[in-house]
Scaffold this motif. Structure first.
Motif, PDB file in Angstrom:
ATOM      1  N   PRO A 145       4.711  -6.967   2.970  1.00  0.00           N
ATOM      2  CA  PRO A 145       4.328  -5.574   3.229  1.00  0.00           C
ATOM      3  C   PRO A 145       2.853  -5.334   2.959  1.00  0.00           C
ATOM      4  CG  PRO A 145       5.506  -5.759   1.145  1.00  0.00           C
ATOM      5  CD  PRO A 145       5.601  -7.101   1.803  1.00  0.00           C
ATOM      6  N   PRO A 146       2.297  -4.216   3.454  1.00  0.00           N
ATOM      7  CA  PRO A 146       0.894  -3.875   3.168  1.00  0.00           C
ATOM      8  C   PRO A 146       0.640  -3.828   1.671  1.00  0.00           C
ATOM      9  CG  PRO A 146       1.803  -2.441   4.862  1.00  0.00           C
ATOM     10  CD  PRO A 146       2.958  -3.227   4.329  1.00  0.00           C
ATOM     11  N   VAL A 147      -0.606  -4.072   1.297  1.00  0.00           N
ATOM     12  CA  VAL A 147      -0.973  -4.104  -0.117  1.00  0.00           C
ATOM     13  C   VAL A 147      -0.819  -2.718  -0.728  1.00  0.00           C
ATOM     14  CG1 VAL A 147      -2.763  -4.731  -1.769  1.00  0.00           C
ATOM     15  CG2 VAL A 147      -2.598  -5.928   0.414  1.00  0.00           C
ATOM     16  N   SER A 148      -0.200  -2.672  -1.883  1.00  0.00           N
ATOM     17  CA  SER A 148       0.019  -1.410  -2.583  1.00  0.00           C
ATOM     18  C   SER A 148      -1.302  -0.809  -3.052  1.00  0.00           C
ATOM     19  CB  SER A 148       0.936  -1.641  -3.784  1.00  0.00           C
ATOM     20  OG  SER A 148       0.978  -0.515  -4.637  1.00  0.00           O
ATOM     21  N   ASP A 149      -1.312   0.491  -3.234  1.00  0.00           N
ATOM     22  CA  ASP A 149      -2.495   1.170  -3.776  1.00  0.00           C
ATOM     23  C   ASP A 149      -2.654   0.938  -5.273  1.00  0.00           C
ATOM     24  OD1 ASP A 149      -3.154   2.239  -1.297  1.00  0.00           O
ATOM     25  OD2 ASP A 149      -1.956   4.051  -1.621  1.00  0.00           O
ATOM     26  N   VAL A 150      -1.559   0.581  -5.940  1.00  0.00           N
ATOM     27  CA  VAL A 150      -1.580   0.393  -7.396  1.00  0.00           C
ATOM     28  C   VAL A 150      -0.876  -0.911  -7.737  1.00  0.00           C
ATOM     29  CG1 VAL A 150      -1.629   2.866  -7.879  1.00  0.00           C
ATOM     30  CG2 VAL A 150       0.577   1.686  -7.655  1.00  0.00           C
ATOM     31  N   PRO A 151      -1.167  -1.494  -8.911  1.00  0.00           N
ATOM     32  CA  PRO A 151      -0.457  -2.704  -9.330  1.00  0.00           C
ATOM     33  C   PRO A 151       1.050  -2.459  -9.424  1.00  0.00           C
ATOM     34  CG  PRO A 151      -2.418  -2.391 -10.661  1.00  0.00           C
ATOM     35  CD  PRO A 151      -2.250  -1.140  -9.852  1.00  0.00           C
ATOM     36  N   LEU A 152       1.814  -3.507  -9.132  1.00  0.00           N
ATOM     37  CA  LEU A 152       3.268  -3.384  -9.057  1.00  0.00           C
ATOM     38  C   LEU A 152       3.986  -4.044 -10.232  1.00  0.00           C
ATOM     39  CD1 LEU A 152       3.711  -4.198  -5.259  1.00  0.00           C
ATOM     40  CD2 LEU A 152       3.617  -1.944  -6.353  1.00  0.00           C
ATOM     41  N   ASN A 153       3.251  -4.723 -11.101  1.00  0.00           N
ATOM     42  CA  ASN A 153       3.885  -5.388 -12.238  1.00  0.00           C
ATOM     43  C   ASN A 153       2.863  -5.577 -13.353  1.00  0.00           C
ATOM     44  OD1 ASN A 153       2.541  -8.112 -11.896  1.00  0.00           O
ATOM     45  ND2 ASN A 153       3.552  -7.886  -9.894  1.00  0.00           N
ATOM     46  N   PHE A 166     -12.871 -18.300  -4.308  1.00  0.00           N
ATOM     47  CA  PHE A 166     -12.112 -17.086  -4.585  1.00  0.00           C
ATOM     48  C   PHE A 166     -12.949 -15.848  -4.260  1.00  0.00           C
ATOM     49  CE2 PHE A 166      -9.287 -18.979  -8.205  1.00  0.00           C
ATOM     50  CZ  PHE A 166      -8.761 -19.878  -7.297  1.00  0.00           C
ATOM     51  N   PRO A 167     -12.344 -14.811  -3.689  1.00  0.00           N
ATOM     52  CA  PRO A 167     -13.053 -13.539  -3.518  1.00  0.00           C
ATOM     53  C   PRO A 167     -13.448 -12.936  -4.861  1.00  0.00           C
ATOM     54  CG  PRO A 167     -11.086 -13.631  -2.141  1.00  0.00           C
ATOM     55  CD  PRO A 167     -11.013 -14.802  -3.072  1.00  0.00           C
ATOM     56  N   ALA A 168     -14.223 -11.874  -4.793  1.00  0.00           N
ATOM     57  CA  ALA A 168     -14.796 -11.296  -6.006  1.00  0.00           C
ATOM     58  C   ALA A 168     -13.768 -10.631  -6.907  1.00  0.00           C
ATOM     59  CB  ALA A 168     -15.884 -10.288  -5.634  1.00  0.00           C
ATOM     60  N   ASN A 169     -12.676 -10.123  -6.344  1.00  0.00           N
ATOM     61  CA  ASN A 169     -11.670  -9.474  -7.191  1.00  0.00           C
ATOM     62  C   ASN A 169     -10.272  -9.824  -6.692  1.00  0.00           C
ATOM     63  OD1 ASN A 169     -10.632  -7.343  -5.283  1.00  0.00           O
ATOM     64  ND2 ASN A 169     -12.765  -6.670  -5.386  1.00  0.00           N
ATOM     65  N   GLY A 170      -9.298  -9.524  -7.538  1.00  0.00           N
ATOM     66  CA  GLY A 170      -7.932  -9.923  -7.254  1.00  0.00           C
ATOM     67  C   GLY A 170      -7.316  -9.238  -6.052  1.00  0.00           C
ATOM     68  N   GLU A 199      -5.155  -9.813  -0.615  1.00  0.00           N
ATOM     69  CA  GLU A 199      -5.184  -9.426   0.803  1.00  0.00           C
ATOM     70  C   GLU A 199      -5.437 -10.638   1.693  1.00  0.00           C
ATOM     71  OE1 GLU A 199      -8.158  -6.362   0.651  1.00  0.00           O
ATOM     72  OE2 GLU A 199      -6.663  -4.766   0.772  1.00  0.00           O
ATOM     73  N   ARG A 200      -6.354 -11.506   1.258  1.00  0.00           N
ATOM     74  CA  ARG A 200      -6.651 -12.685   2.077  1.00  0.00           C
ATOM     75  C   ARG A 200      -5.446 -13.635   2.126  1.00  0.00           C
ATOM     76  NH1 ARG A 200     -11.853 -16.786   1.351  1.00  0.00           N
ATOM     77  NH2 ARG A 200     -11.314 -18.188   3.077  1.00  0.00           N
ATOM     78  N   LEU A 201      -4.802 -13.852   0.973  1.00  0.00           N
ATOM     79  CA  LEU A 201      -3.629 -14.723   0.941  1.00  0.00           C
ATOM     80  C   LEU A 201      -2.464 -14.118   1.714  1.00  0.00           C
ATOM     81  CD1 LEU A 201      -3.744 -15.965  -2.751  1.00  0.00           C
ATOM     82  CD2 LEU A 201      -3.989 -17.377  -0.701  1.00  0.00           C
ATOM     83  N   ARG A 202      -2.306 -12.809   1.604  1.00  0.00           N
ATOM     84  CA  ARG A 202      -1.223 -12.140   2.332  1.00  0.00           C
ATOM     85  C   ARG A 202      -1.393 -12.326   3.842  1.00  0.00           C
ATOM     86  NH1 ARG A 202      -1.548  -7.454   4.882  1.00  0.00           N
ATOM     87  NH2 ARG A 202       0.377  -6.396   5.488  1.00  0.00           N
ATOM     88  N   SER A 247      -0.685  -9.078  -9.543  1.00  0.00           N
ATOM     89  CA  SER A 247      -0.166  -7.742  -9.866  1.00  0.00           C
ATOM     90  C   SER A 247       0.179  -6.943  -8.608  1.00  0.00           C
ATOM     91  CB  SER A 247      -1.172  -6.976 -10.726  1.00  0.00           C
ATOM     92  OG  SER A 247      -2.306  -6.570  -9.968  1.00  0.00           O
ATOM     93  N   TYR A 248      -0.283  -7.412  -7.436  1.00  0.00           N
ATOM     94  CA  TYR A 248       0.051  -6.735  -6.169  1.00  0.00           C
ATOM     95  C   TYR A 248       1.187  -7.448  -5.425  1.00  0.00           C
ATOM     96  CZ  TYR A 248      -4.262  -4.132  -6.836  1.00  0.00           C
ATOM     97  OH  TYR A 248      -5.252  -3.312  -7.345  1.00  0.00           O
ATOM     98  N   PHE A 249       1.698  -8.527  -5.982  1.00  0.00           N
ATOM     99  CA  PHE A 249       2.772  -9.294  -5.334  1.00  0.00           C
ATOM    100  C   PHE A 249       4.091  -8.568  -5.611  1.00  0.00           C
ATOM    101  CE2 PHE A 249       4.537 -13.911  -4.929  1.00  0.00           C
ATOM    102  CZ  PHE A 249       5.045 -13.595  -3.680  1.00  0.00           C
TER     103      PHE A 249
END
Length: 377
Positions: free
Chosen positions: A111-119, A235-239, A244-247, A287-289
């Motif tokens: 799914p699209p990346v969440s606006d907030v961390p999920l875990n 690695f990109p600059a932030n998680g 997003e790139r891996l997704r 945290s976005y997985f």
């Protein structure tokens, strides 16, 4: 730096920063002085790591402590806050199961990346520490792996953790220098015999086959296969950007995207050479997985306290976990857990069950700094 008495000024600055802190050891004071001096000289590659602690930083010292040079392959290992923020009462969404295949055999995209961390993997971000490592020193990462297989019993009808593998990797301070890896595919049995298809590789300095021995290569290239996510410098600059790139890449794979992402994250974190800041980027991405599960208060096979971050496969047979040291945020093990009783077919042909909750594969990872390549103490 030409001013007179500059060394005394550095000493005074270190004492000022530490005025309200407990007394420093000689080694910690030397490290603090070296870090501040390097910053004043504009020599980030000479930075020596401070021991992890809580402190009130003046701007100059903060700038020196934050230096991590990865673009050139030189990594100045940094300390961090050794009082990791514990799991709070923050509520996260319930972890959904990974969806199975569509009727046409395809897999649903992530799914699209969440606006907030999920875990709660987000709490590792910006925390932890690394072992101090200087020029000429090697970070030795020792990985022991126990694989699921037949236990040596008269009936040979039991499964358990046997076949112990040992991998040791000597990682230089300058990551572009020569690395060394030694691998023993089964410490309890002799090395496999050489075959026509299993000749020693060009980068091998010991061992008669490519599957077991000692290997040397610059930048650890003996284990790279060309994928960008195998090189921390990529690695990109932030998680969030990393996720997003891996997704996007996972959604183009023919296999299940979630399983692909699980494999990539586990491979990233269990490398052993990631710095605190590089691990932080990966934890932020995790945290976005949406399918990630965080389990508190677990332990490694050798008894060290850990937090498990893992993902269940889509059929619901196995959970793959990475075990994180809650103080340093280093990965200190991995494991796979059976989620249901599952029949297995060993080479002998008997049907064996993996019991629900049993560990069917496990690794432990330990770290130390040594003075030369190949040394173990």
């Amino acid at each position: 730096m030409t001013e007179q008495n500059w060394e005394e000024r550095v000493d005074a600055a270190v004492r000022t920063v530490r005025a309200d802190q407990p007394a420093m050891t000689d080694s910690a004071r030397t490290a603090a002085k070296a870090r501040l001096t390097a910053a004043m000289r504009g020599e980030p590659e000479a930075v020596v790591p401070l021991a992890p602690r809580r402190a009130r930083w003046v701007p100059l010292v903060a700038a020196a402590a934050a230096v991590v040079v990865v673009g050139t392959g030189v990594v100045a290992l940094t300390g961090g806050d050794d009082n990791l923020t514990p799991a709070s009462g923050k509520a996260y969404p319930e972890v959904p199961p990974i969806p199975g295949r569509n009727t046409d055999g395809s897999y649903p995209p992530l799914p699209p990346v969440s606006d907030v961390p999920l875990n709660s993997a987000e709490r590792f971000v910006g925390h932890g520490s690394d072992l101090p490592q200087g020029p000429g020193q090697y970070l030795l990462a020792t990985t022991r792996t126990w694989l699921h297989g037949q236990v040596e019993t008269p009936e040979r009808l039991e499964m358990g953790l046997g076949n112990e593998q040992l991998r040791q990797e000597w990682i230089p301070f300058d990551r572009a220098d020569e690395w060394q890896r030694s691998f023993d595919r089964d410490v309890n049995r002799p090395a496999p015999a050489r075959t026509e298809r299993n000749q020693a590789s060009p980068d091998q300095i010991s061992g008669t086959t490519a599957s077991e021995g000692t290997y040397i290569a610059p930048r650890g290239d003996y284990r790279k296969t060309g994928y960008w996510y195998e090189n921390p410098v990529s690695f990109p600059a932030n998680g969030r950007q990393l996720y997003e790139r891996l997704r996007e890449e996972a959604n183009t794979m023919g296999a299940g995207p979630a399983e692909f992402l699980t494999y990539v994250f586990e491979a990233m974190l269990s490398r052993g050479d990631l710095t605190r800041d590089q691990r932080s980027v990966v934890f932020q991405a995790l945290s976005y997985f949406p399918y990630l599960r965080v389990t508190e208060d677990v332990s490694t096979r050798d008894g060290r306290a850990a937090v498990a971050i893992g993902v269940d496969d889509s059929p619901g047979y196995l959970r793959s976990e990475v075990l994180v040291d809650p103080a340093t945020t280093q990965v200190i093990g991995t494991r796979k857990i059976a989620l249901r009783d599952a029949p297995l077919n060993p080479k002998g042909g008997a049907v064996i069950e993996a019991k629900t909750g049993s560990v069917v594969e496990e690794t432990t990872i330990t770290y130390q700094v040594v003075g030369q390549r190949g040394a173990t103490r």
